[in-house]
Design an enzyme around this catalytic site. Structure first.
Site, PDB file in Angstrom:
ATOM      1  N   LYS A   1      -4.205 -18.941   2.164  1.00 39.39           N
ATOM      2  CA  LYS A   1      -5.395 -19.413   2.882  1.00 39.39           C
ATOM      3  C   LYS A   1      -5.781 -18.416   3.971  1.00 39.39           C
ATOM      4  CE  LYS A   1      -3.337 -19.882   6.641  1.00 39.39           C
ATOM      5  NZ  LYS A   1      -2.044 -19.416   6.391  1.00 39.39           N
TER       6      LYS A   1
ATOM      7  N   ARG B   1       0.826  -1.209   0.000  1.00 40.71           N
ATOM      8  CA  ARG B   1       0.000   0.000   0.000  1.00 40.71           C
ATOM      9  C   ARG B   1       0.857   1.254   0.000  1.00 40.71           C
ATOM     10  NH1 ARG B   1      -3.596  -1.581   4.954  1.00 40.71           N
ATOM     11  NH2 ARG B   1      -1.627  -2.669   5.332  1.00 40.71           N
TER      12      ARG B   1
END
Lengths: 358, 358
Positions: free
Chosen positions: A101, A38
Site C-alpha cells: 500500500k 537496483r
C-alpha cells in the site's frame, strides 16, 4: 495442472520485505524465489542480513526478476510513485501482483495497474495484512448479523512515533516518492477498516480534519477525516507518525458494538482479541450496564501476513487451474485509493468537502 | 463551626434522582433531607417507590424546598430550560447548587446562574459524575506526566440505544425543554472528557459532523464534532441515542496513550479499568509491539456519584468554615457549555466552523 507452490520474486529491499520473506516461508503454498534490487550489492546484503537460503536468486535490477520465467508472482514494496511503472510491467510479463500500500500515487494510476492485471489475466491483491486475519473474518460475521444491527458509526486510528531517522530520510517522507504522506500510509489502514465495516460502500462526502501536521517538505505527518454516507452513517479516522502506537477500531451498530486496539498488527501473533457487546442496557439506577463488552479471542494458525500470501497463492493457483476468480481485491483496493485521494484533496483544498462519485 | 452533614434537597423526581438518593445515603457527609416536586403526589410516589426513609421531607413545590431553612444544598435534575429560573432562585435563597447537566439552555443562561452563585456566596458544581472517580484522577496524573508527553489527539463517544418510550416522551426529546438535544446530554460527557484531556484549554475552532439524526420535532438524536487547537491538537466525538452502549476515550500523546470503554459509568462500581501504554515500539519485523497497552485497575471505595456529593459537601463545609474556595467547577462547567453551544451552533449553521472566543 495446478502448481501447488507459487514462486515469488520481491522487487526492492524495503524493511517490510523481511517480514514478507518470513511469510513466504511460513505459508504452505508459497516459495521465496528471487529478490531484485537496483544493485546486486543491496540484494546480497539484504539476503545475508536476513539469513535467506542460498536458493533465493539475487538480481541487480527489477527487470531481471520480471524476466525470470520461474517467477510466478511478485511482491512490490516500492514507493507509491513507482507502482505504476513496475506493476504494469509485471502484469505485462504475466506475473501476478501483490502490491504494497498505497495502491499508487492516485486512483488514476491505480486503475491503469488494475487494467493491466485484468487484461493480462494476472491476479491482483494489495498487501493489507489485517484483512486476512481470522479475527477480521470473525468480526465481519458479527458486523453482518442481527446482533450488531445497522452500522451507525466507525472510528479508526493508526499512529506510531516514528524515529528521527524515519522522519528525516524514509521514502515516506519524500514528496516526490509518496506525495500523499501519512494519508496513503497510515491512513490507508484506517480508511480500509472503515470501508470494511461499511461493507465497502463508499461514503458520499469526505471532509478532512483541520490541523494536519506537515514536515518541512510539506509531507503530511498526521491527519484525519470525517466520512458521511447518504443514509446517515458517519466515520472518523486519525493517523499520525507523532504519537504513541494506536490501532483502534470502534464500530457502533443499532444493536451491537465492536472495539479493538491492535487492528493493524495484533499484539500477539498466535491469538488476537477484540471486544464486542450486544444489546447493552444500563442497569440498577444506571450504575453499570449489562452485558458489559466481552473480550473475544481468535486463534491464528499463521501470522496474518502468511495467511495473506497463502490466500493470494490460492487465487493464483485457481487462475492457473482455469477457475474464474473475482476482482474482489482489485475492487477493494480501488475504493480505498478513491478515499485516500479524497482525504488528500480535501486537505489540499483547505478542508473543503469532497464528493465521491461511486 | 463546620457542619459535618450537608443536608440536600432534590428538585424534581427525574429517574437520575434515584441514583442520587443512594449517593446521598452512601456519602459520609451528606443527608437526603427533602424532595420537592410540582405535586405532592409525585413526591410521595417517588419516595415510596424508592423506599426513602420517612425522615425525608416531601414538598409539593420546588419553592417549598428552597424556603426550608434546614436545606443546605439542592440537587437539580430539571430540564435544561428550567435551570436558569430555579438555580438562580436557589442561589438567592443561599442554597448551594449541584446542577444536573447540561449547565443551562446556553452559556448566557449558565453565566447568570454562575453569577448568582458567586454573588450569593454559594458553592456551584455540575453533576458530571465521572469527574470524581479515582480512575479519572489516576489517568489525569498519567496525562500530565512525561510518560504521556504532549497531547495530540482525543476521541470520545457516548451512546446508548434509547427505548421507544424515551424517544417518544422523555423531556430530552422536547425541543422547548432541552433545545440542544443529544449535544447537551450525551455530548456533554464527550465534550467534558475532551476538555479534561486538554487540561480544560478551549479549542479555537469547532466543526460539527454532518449527518446528525433528528427526531420529528427536530431534536438531535445523534451527532459528533471535530475540535481544533491552535497548536495542532485535534479531537473528535460522537454521541447517539440510537446505538449500542459506548463510553470510549482514546487519548494520544507524543509518548503515551490511554483508552477506556466505560468512562461515563464504569462497568463495575468497586473497581474500574483503563488501558495505558507508553513508548510502544513495533518489534520483530513489526509483528507486534512492546509494551502492548496494559490494563490498569483502580479501586473505588464509593460509587462515583457518592464521591461527587462527598466532594461537593466538602466544598460547602469549607465555605461555611470561611475558607476561600476556588471556582474550579463553575469554570469547567462554563467551558463545557461554551463547546456544547458551539457544536449546536455549527449544526444549525450547516456544519460551518465556529470560532471560540476564550
Amino acid at each position: 495442472m495446478v502448481k501447488t507452490q507459487i514462486r515469488f520474486g520481491i522487487l526492492g529491499c524495503a524493511k517490510v520485505g523481511r517480514k514478507m520473506c518470513r511469510a513466504l516461508e511460513l505459508a504452505p503454498n508459497t516459495t521465496l524465489y528471487a529478490i531484485g534490487s537496483r544493485s546486486i550489492e543491496t540484494a546480497s546484503r539484504f539476503s545475508s542480513e536476513n539469513f535467506l537460503p542460498s536458493s533465493v536468486k539475487l538480481y541487480g535490477s527489477y527487470e531481471a526478476v520480471l524476466d525470470d520465467p520461474e517467477v510466478d508472482a511478485v511482491y512490490m514494496p516500492l514507493p507509491a510513485s513507482l507502482h505504476l511503472k513496475w506493476a504494469v510491467l509485471a502484469a505485462e510479463k504475466k506475473k501476478h501482483v501483490l502490491l504494497e500500500k498505497p495502491g499508487a500515487s492516485n486512483v488514476s494510476e491505480l486503475e491503469k495497474i488494475l487494467d493491466a492485471c485484468e487484461s493480462n489475466g494476472v491476479q491482483f491483491m494489495d498487501a493489507t495484512m489485517f484483512m486476512h486475519h481470522p479475527r477480521t473474518l470473525k468480526m465481519e460475521e458479527f458486523l453482518d448479523g442481527e446482533r450488531f444491527g445497522r452500522l451507525q458509526y466507525v472510528f479508526s486510528s493508526f499512529s506510531y512515533k516514528a524515529s528521527p531517522e524515519f522522519l528525516e530520510s524514509d521514502i515516506r517522507m519524500k514528496p516526490d516518492l509518496t506525495a500523499q504522506g501519512a494519508v496513503g500510509d497510515l491512513g490507508w489502514y484506517c480508511i480500509r477498516a472503515i470501508l470494511w465495516a461499511n461493507n465497502y460502500q463508499l461514503p458520499k462526502t469526505v471532509v478532512a480534519n483541520r490541523n494536519p501536521s506537515l514536515n518541512k517538505s510539506g509531507v503530511i505527518l498526521s491527519c484525519g477525516s470525517s466520512f458521511y454516507w447518504e443514509d446517515g452513517r458517519v466515520a472518523n479516522f486519525y493517523c499520525s507518525y507523532l504519537t504513541d502506537i494506536t490501532m483502534d477500531i470502534t464500530a457502533l451498530g443499532s444493536n451491537g458494538s465492536i472495539r479493538l486496539h491492535d487492528f493493524v498488527v495484533p499484539f500477539q501473533e498466535n491469538e488476537a482479541q477484540y471486544f464486542q457487546a450486544c444489546n447493552s442496557k444500563f442497569i440498577n439506577l444506571s450504575t453499570g450496564c449489562e452485558p458489559a463488552r466481552s473480550g473475544e479471542l481468535v486463534r491464528a494458525d499463521l501470522p496474518q501476513e502468511a495467511l495473506m500470501v497463502q490466500e493470494f497463492a490460492n487465487l493464483v493457483a485457481n487462475k492457473a487451474d482455469g477457475l474464474k476468480v473475482g476482482k474482489k481485491w482489485a475492487d477493494i483496493c480501488r475504493k480505498t485509493q478513491v478515499i485516500v485521494d479524497a482525504v488528500y484533496n480535501s486537505i489540499v483544498r483547505g478542508f473543503e468537502p469532497v464528493e465521491i462519485m461511486s
